[in-house]
Scaffold this motif. Structure first.
Motif, PDB file in Angstrom:
ATOM      1  N   VAL A 122       1.387 -24.677   4.206  1.00 41.91           N
ATOM      2  CA  VAL A 122       1.909 -23.703   3.689  1.00 41.91           C
ATOM      3  C   VAL A 122       2.019 -23.097   2.756  1.00 41.91           C
ATOM      4  O   VAL A 122       1.817 -21.733   2.591  1.00 41.91           O
ATOM      5  N   SER A 123       2.447 -24.116   1.845  1.00 42.57           N
ATOM      6  CA  SER A 123       2.555 -23.480   0.514  1.00 42.57           C
ATOM      7  C   SER A 123       0.866 -22.473  -0.303  1.00 42.57           C
ATOM      8  O   SER A 123       0.849 -21.086  -0.679  1.00 42.57           O
ATOM      9  N   VAL A 124      -0.422 -22.949   0.584  1.00 35.34           N
ATOM     10  CA  VAL A 124      -1.690 -22.421   0.252  1.00 35.34           C
ATOM     11  C   VAL A 124      -1.832 -21.144   1.060  1.00 35.34           C
ATOM     12  O   VAL A 124      -2.111 -20.032   0.672  1.00 35.34           O
ATOM     13  N   TRP A 125      -1.140 -20.847   2.141  1.00 35.11           N
ATOM     14  CA  TRP A 125      -1.393 -19.985   3.259  1.00 35.11           C
ATOM     15  C   TRP A 125      -0.351 -18.903   2.104  1.00 35.11           C
ATOM     16  O   TRP A 125      -0.948 -17.103   2.336  1.00 35.11           O
ATOM     17  N   GLN A 126       0.660 -18.712   1.996  1.00 32.43           N
ATOM     18  CA  GLN A 126       1.356 -18.432   1.612  1.00 32.43           C
ATOM     19  C   GLN A 126       1.259 -17.559  -0.059  1.00 32.43           C
ATOM     20  O   GLN A 126       1.048 -16.415  -0.283  1.00 32.43           O
ATOM     21  N   SER A 127       0.429 -18.144  -1.093  1.00 32.56           N
ATOM     22  CA  SER A 127      -0.577 -18.364  -1.846  1.00 32.56           C
ATOM     23  C   SER A 127      -1.635 -17.527  -1.881  1.00 32.56           C
ATOM     24  O   SER A 127      -2.317 -16.040  -2.784  1.00 32.56           O
ATOM     25  N   ASN A 128      -2.011 -16.868  -0.410  1.00 32.88           N
ATOM     26  CA  ASN A 128      -3.304 -15.923  -1.009  1.00 32.88           C
ATOM     27  C   ASN A 128      -2.934 -15.278   0.130  1.00 32.88           C
ATOM     28  O   ASN A 128      -3.704 -13.997   0.293  1.00 32.88           O
ATOM     29  N   ARG A 129      -1.845 -14.207   0.144  1.00 33.41           N
ATOM     30  CA  ARG A 129      -0.981 -13.281   0.164  1.00 33.41           C
ATOM     31  C   ARG A 129      -0.935 -12.114  -0.971  1.00 33.41           C
ATOM     32  O   ARG A 129      -1.240 -12.643  -2.270  1.00 33.41           O
ATOM     33  N   LEU A 130      -0.567 -11.019  -0.704  1.00 35.69           N
ATOM     34  CA  LEU A 130      -0.586  -9.904  -1.135  1.00 35.69           C
ATOM     35  C   LEU A 130       0.282 -10.293  -2.758  1.00 35.69           C
ATOM     36  O   LEU A 130       1.796 -10.523  -2.003  1.00 35.69           O
ATOM     37  N   LYS A 131      -0.247 -10.137  -3.789  1.00 27.77           N
ATOM     38  CA  LYS A 131       0.775 -10.751  -5.115  1.00 27.77           C
ATOM     39  C   LYS A 131       1.940  -9.648  -5.030  1.00 27.77           C
ATOM     40  O   LYS A 131       3.007 -10.361  -5.812  1.00 27.77           O
ATOM     41  N   ASN A 132       1.078  -8.599  -5.488  1.00 28.47           N
ATOM     42  CA  ASN A 132       1.760  -7.578  -6.491  1.00 28.47           C
ATOM     43  C   ASN A 132       1.939  -6.540  -4.998  1.00 28.47           C
ATOM     44  O   ASN A 132       1.449  -6.087  -4.687  1.00 28.47           O
ATOM     45  N   LYS A 133       3.360  -6.638  -5.084  1.00 28.52           N
ATOM     46  CA  LYS A 133       4.470  -5.600  -4.445  1.00 28.52           C
ATOM     47  C   LYS A 133       5.054  -4.594  -4.454  1.00 28.52           C
ATOM     48  O   LYS A 133       6.097  -4.138  -4.040  1.00 28.52           O
ATOM     49  N   GLN A 134       4.362  -3.639  -5.433  1.00 28.53           N
ATOM     50  CA  GLN A 134       5.147  -2.366  -6.136  1.00 28.53           C
ATOM     51  C   GLN A 134       4.681  -1.392  -5.106  1.00 28.53           C
ATOM     52  O   GLN A 134       3.310  -1.217  -4.125  1.00 28.53           O
ATOM     53  N   SER A 135       5.880  -0.865  -5.107  1.00 26.69           N
ATOM     54  CA  SER A 135       5.752   0.036  -3.783  1.00 26.69           C
ATOM     55  C   SER A 135       4.268   1.365  -3.743  1.00 26.69           C
ATOM     56  O   SER A 135       4.345   1.607  -5.841  1.00 26.69           O
ATOM     57  N   ALA A 136       3.427   1.458  -2.991  1.00 28.11           N
ATOM     58  CA  ALA A 136       2.418   2.438  -2.981  1.00 28.11           C
ATOM     59  C   ALA A 136       2.820   4.133  -3.616  1.00 28.11           C
ATOM     60  O   ALA A 136       3.956   4.375  -2.725  1.00 28.11           O
ATOM     61  N   GLU A 137       2.440   4.573  -4.465  1.00 25.74           N
ATOM     62  CA  GLU A 137       2.345   6.172  -4.710  1.00 25.74           C
ATOM     63  C   GLU A 137       1.846   6.718  -3.445  1.00 25.74           C
ATOM     64  O   GLU A 137       1.218   6.427  -2.826  1.00 25.74           O
ATOM     65  N   PRO A 138       3.166   7.643  -3.942  1.00 23.80           N
ATOM     66  CA  PRO A 138       2.217   9.095  -2.614  1.00 23.80           C
ATOM     67  C   PRO A 138       0.845   9.124  -2.495  1.00 23.80           C
ATOM     68  O   PRO A 138       0.015   9.669  -1.612  1.00 23.80           O
ATOM     69  N   HIS A 139      -0.187   9.638  -3.262  1.00 28.36           N
ATOM     70  CA  HIS A 139      -1.303   9.810  -3.592  1.00 28.36           C
ATOM     71  C   HIS A 139      -1.733   8.629  -3.080  1.00 28.36           C
ATOM     72  O   HIS A 139      -3.972   8.675  -3.092  1.00 28.36           O
ATOM     73  N   GLN A 140      -1.991   7.048  -3.270  1.00 31.66           N
ATOM     74  CA  GLN A 140      -2.559   6.222  -3.006  1.00 31.66           C
ATOM     75  C   GLN A 140      -2.825   6.281  -1.525  1.00 31.66           C
ATOM     76  O   GLN A 140      -3.425   5.520  -0.718  1.00 31.66           O
ATOM     77  N   LEU A 141      -2.027   7.192  -0.532  1.00 33.42           N
ATOM     78  CA  LEU A 141      -1.666   6.716   0.578  1.00 33.42           C
ATOM     79  C   LEU A 141      -2.741   8.331   1.781  1.00 33.42           C
ATOM     80  O   LEU A 141      -2.799   8.930   0.844  1.00 33.42           O
ATOM     81  N   LEU A 142      -2.560   7.958   2.827  1.00 32.87           N
ATOM     82  CA  LEU A 142      -3.153   8.388   3.849  1.00 32.87           C
ATOM     83  C   LEU A 142      -2.717   8.698   5.270  1.00 32.87           C
ATOM     84  O   LEU A 142      -1.986   7.863   5.413  1.00 32.87           O
ATOM     85  N   ILE A 143      -2.355   9.780   6.385  1.00 30.28           N
ATOM     86  CA  ILE A 143      -1.938   9.780   7.178  1.00 30.28           C
ATOM     87  C   ILE A 143      -2.564   8.982   8.000  1.00 30.28           C
ATOM     88  O   ILE A 143      -4.053   9.792   8.371  1.00 30.28           O
ATOM     89  N   ALA A 144      -2.415   8.551   8.802  1.00 30.57           N
ATOM     90  CA  ALA A 144      -3.601   6.995   9.889  1.00 30.57           C
ATOM     91  C   ALA A 144      -3.620   8.190  11.504  1.00 30.57           C
ATOM     92  O   ALA A 144      -1.909   8.961  10.892  1.00 30.57           O
ATOM     93  N   PRO A 145      -4.759   8.799  11.931  1.00 35.37           N
ATOM     94  CA  PRO A 145      -4.657   9.584  13.456  1.00 35.37           C
ATOM     95  C   PRO A 145      -3.628   9.047  14.443  1.00 35.37           C
ATOM     96  O   PRO A 145      -3.737   7.054  14.508  1.00 35.37           O
TER      97      PRO A 145
END
Length: 298
Positions: free
Chosen positions: A139-162
């Protein structure tokens, strides 16, 4: 006197001929086939001796015992994750096989052998038994493979998907936001899945549709208030959904229900199995506890 000697010589000659004929008959007996030499007990003994020198024959009983223990622990081992008591590891068979690089059934000797090699690399006792300690290391290995940086996205980094990309097409526009690179990778992955004849998917199918993507911290807190018993495993305080790079993808069953009975359905669908085997090629890694949750690492 002469006749006596003559008779004696005749008898001796006859005996010699008889002995010669008898020996010839034994050597040419039809019960001794030309190929009988290759099937002789000597050859069989040699083969048995050679097989006994193969390491596998010495270790097989050890891994057979490990496989027997795994067949029990798979359903019975107790462990804790996210503040919740867990039982067994049967829900993670596919992820275990992927991590160990084996397609063997988790209660077989071969699985135990693959696990023992992994345990040795991790500095664990290489027993081939997936006990609580080894499971938590996995489980520790699986968790270590996940996203490290959980900083909130800035508006310009996002798009609205259909809306057509979502499990619920009536979902509000601000809840259909996805980080741009993540969305591009997602579309490429879905196209590959649709093109895989083994899945037999249709564009109208719900499988692989997005259930949830970007969430603001305010919206996440709203969800937590709605599900106060979700715990850390269900609704994280510091969620990767804040980044816009985490996607909940429909793989079957109830979309986001963490009950074991529901997850048991999800991990056995063709859609989930396909993701386990292919998602990483498109930059996505799984959250082991939630079969629907995938994070774009890039």
């Amino acid at each position: 006197m002469k006749n006596s000697r003559f008779h004696t010589l005749v008898i001796v000659a006859a005996l010699a001929v008889f002995v010669t004929l008898l020996a010839f008959t034994v050597r040419s007996s039809p019960t001794q086939s030309p190929n009988s030499k290759s099937r002789s007990p000597v050859k069989a003994t040699v083969l048995t001796t050679e097989r006994s020198n193969v390491p596998r024959s010495k270790t097989a009983p050890v891994f057979s015992a490990a496989a027997a223990e795994n067949s029990l622990l798979r359903d019975e081992v107790n462990w804790t994750f996210g503040g919740k008591q867990q039982r067994g590891w049967y829900l993670y068979d596919l992820l275990l096989g992927q991590t160990l690089d084996t397609e063997s059934d988790p209660v077989t000797d071969d699985f135990a052998v693959a696990l023992s090699k992994w345990q040795k690399k991790r500095g664990l006792s290489s027993t081939g038994v997936l006990d609580q300690r080894s499971l938590m290391a996995m489980v520790s290995v699986w968790q270590s493979n996940r996203l490290k940086n959980k900083q909130s996205a800035e508006p310009h980094q996002l798009l609205i998907a259909p809306a057509s990309d979502f499990y619920d097409p009536s979902r509000a526009a601000d809840l259909r936001q996805v980080e741009q690179k993540t969305y591009a990778a997602y579309k490429e992955m879905v196209e590959a899945a649709l093109g895989d004849p083994t899945l037999k998917l249709k564009p109208t199918d719900k499988f692989f549709k997005i259930i949830s993507a970007f969430r603001s911290r305010e919206y996440q807190e709203h969800l937590r208030r709605q599900s106060p018993n979700a715990g850390r495993a269900g609704l994280a305080v510091n969620s990767p959904h804040f980044t816009g790079r985490a996607l909940d993808i429909y793989v079957g069953g109830l979309p986001v229900d963490t009950k074991d009975s529901n997850r048991a359905i999800q991990v056995n669908t063709a859609a989930y199995k396909w993701l386990v085997r292919n998602a990483e090629r498109f930059g996505f890694r799984p959250y082991f506890y939630e079969p629907w949750h995938w994070e774009y690492i890039g």
